[in-house]
Design an enzyme around this catalytic site. Sequence first.
Site, mmCIF file in Angstrom:
data_model
loop_
_atom_site.group_PDB
_atom_site.id
_atom_site.type_symbol
_atom_site.label_atom_id
_atom_site.label_comp_id
_atom_site.label_asym_id
_atom_site.label_seq_id
_atom_site.Cartn_x
_atom_site.Cartn_y
_atom_site.Cartn_z
ATOM 1 N N ASP A 83 -6.737 -5.604 -2.116
ATOM 2 C CA ASP A 83 -7.889 -5.284 -1.778
ATOM 3 C C ASP A 83 -7.283 -4.952 -0.263
ATOM 4 O O ASP A 83 -8.733 -4.053 0.155
ATOM 5 C CB ASP A 83 -8.330 -6.433 -1.449
ATOM 6 C CG ASP A 83 -9.014 -7.968 -2.409
ATOM 7 O OD1 ASP A 83 -9.251 -6.170 -3.521
ATOM 8 O OD2 ASP A 83 -8.891 -8.431 -2.993
ATOM 9 N N GLU A 133 -4.267 -1.793 -8.300
ATOM 10 C CA GLU A 133 -5.050 -1.068 -8.584
ATOM 11 C C GLU A 133 -3.900 0.517 -7.598
ATOM 12 O O GLU A 133 -3.623 1.517 -8.034
ATOM 13 C CB GLU A 133 -6.117 -1.620 -7.487
ATOM 14 C CG GLU A 133 -6.924 0.311 -7.024
ATOM 15 C CD GLU A 133 -8.222 -0.504 -6.910
ATOM 16 O OE1 GLU A 133 -9.113 -0.930 -7.360
ATOM 17 O OE2 GLU A 133 -9.164 1.193 -6.022
#
Length: 390
Positions: free
Chosen positions: A18, A287
């Site tokens: 994040d 990610e």
Amino acid sequence: MRSESCDIFCNVVDNYGDIGVCWRLARQLANEHGLAVRLWVDDLRSFGKLCPELDAGLAEQRCRGVEVRRWNADFPVVEPSTLVIEAFACRLPQSYVGAMAVREPKPVWLNLEYLSAEDWVEGCHKLPSPHPSLPLTKYFFFPGFTKKTGGLLLERDLLARRDAFQGDGSAKTSPTPALPRGEREFWRNLGVPERVAGEVRVSLFSYENEAMEGLLRGWEQGGQLVTCLLPEGRSLPQVAGYFGLQAGIAGDVWQRGNLRVQVLPFVEQERYDELLWACDVNFVRGEDSCVRAQWAAKPFIWQIYPQHDGVHLAKLEALRMRYTAGLPPETAQTVRDLWLAWNGGPDIAGAWAHFAAQRGVLTRHGAEWARRLESNNLALNLLDFYRQTE
Ligand code: TRH
């Protein structure tokens, strides 16, 4: 023209993805596009791992052209920016949303979503979501792999730096360019010995993984020397356990059979890119490292962030399908088998052996794949949308 400013809100749920994504976007908007960027982060310690010059004790600081603010429960009174990015549906402070509602013109409010290669993303990208009670609209902004999505984060100079590091520049200046200069220096700085003939260098960034033991055994007993560069973190105890140890730290080197593991410190984001560029094969997770591996243009294996309901497997499959489309069937099959084996499937050692045999094809494909993706730049797409919506 009104000066452009941006508030990015990041709630660090878990791991580094994040803040990894938010920090990249913040720097790009500030340094490549001239916005005044304020990044609100609730966990500066995790952030500090990606950017060691950050002082986790400070509530406010400037770092690499970005104003970094600790996001506390008692949120201060501030004037909202013209662009507001809520990362991964973190909830903005109520007082801040109230201030957005009375600002004229209203800020453009985006919810930056997680990356997925699934088809449905195209239909949801840029969808508006009106606030239930305030005169505000939030828009979904989805990163992705097609032109109908927001694209991928890519710094302006990244691919040129990668090419220089991987050899384009150094071959001309070195009389004996056995290894590109950037790569040679990189290994020397990390204390990793020079390559020997036939060696495969692999970076291994993963979560705890049931297939770990099988993979390590496959490398140990395989026909090629494998040097595994292992950043400190969640998989370290498992790898140490394989060597009969309780724990390990950066600098440790363990060897058995054809496997040599070297534990690396968790390095800042730019150095991590270099690790991906320098290795022959990269195991990545989550990610952001998955995207970076694609820019590195080397064969990669993705461990997707596991979700309890198993929906992550559809996401894994969606990227695998896009990435392997157009590859010879045999090569595509090796990618499928190894990605699946690394995400809960069977026979990791066999899958690795077949994958390794296809390394040449996959390396050429990696370069072509990166070229296909590079024109779909998330920061540019996001700014276009913001300017049209404002
Ligand atoms: O840390 P992650 O597992 O983050 C995950 C994912 O983002 C996932 O989608 C999300 O839902 C979950 O967190 C909560 O993996 P990711 O995304 O690859 O982020 C790692 C970051 O750490 C990335 O920016 C690269 C960086 N990194 C370094 O800077 N130095 C290092 O040495 C290493 C190994 C990574």
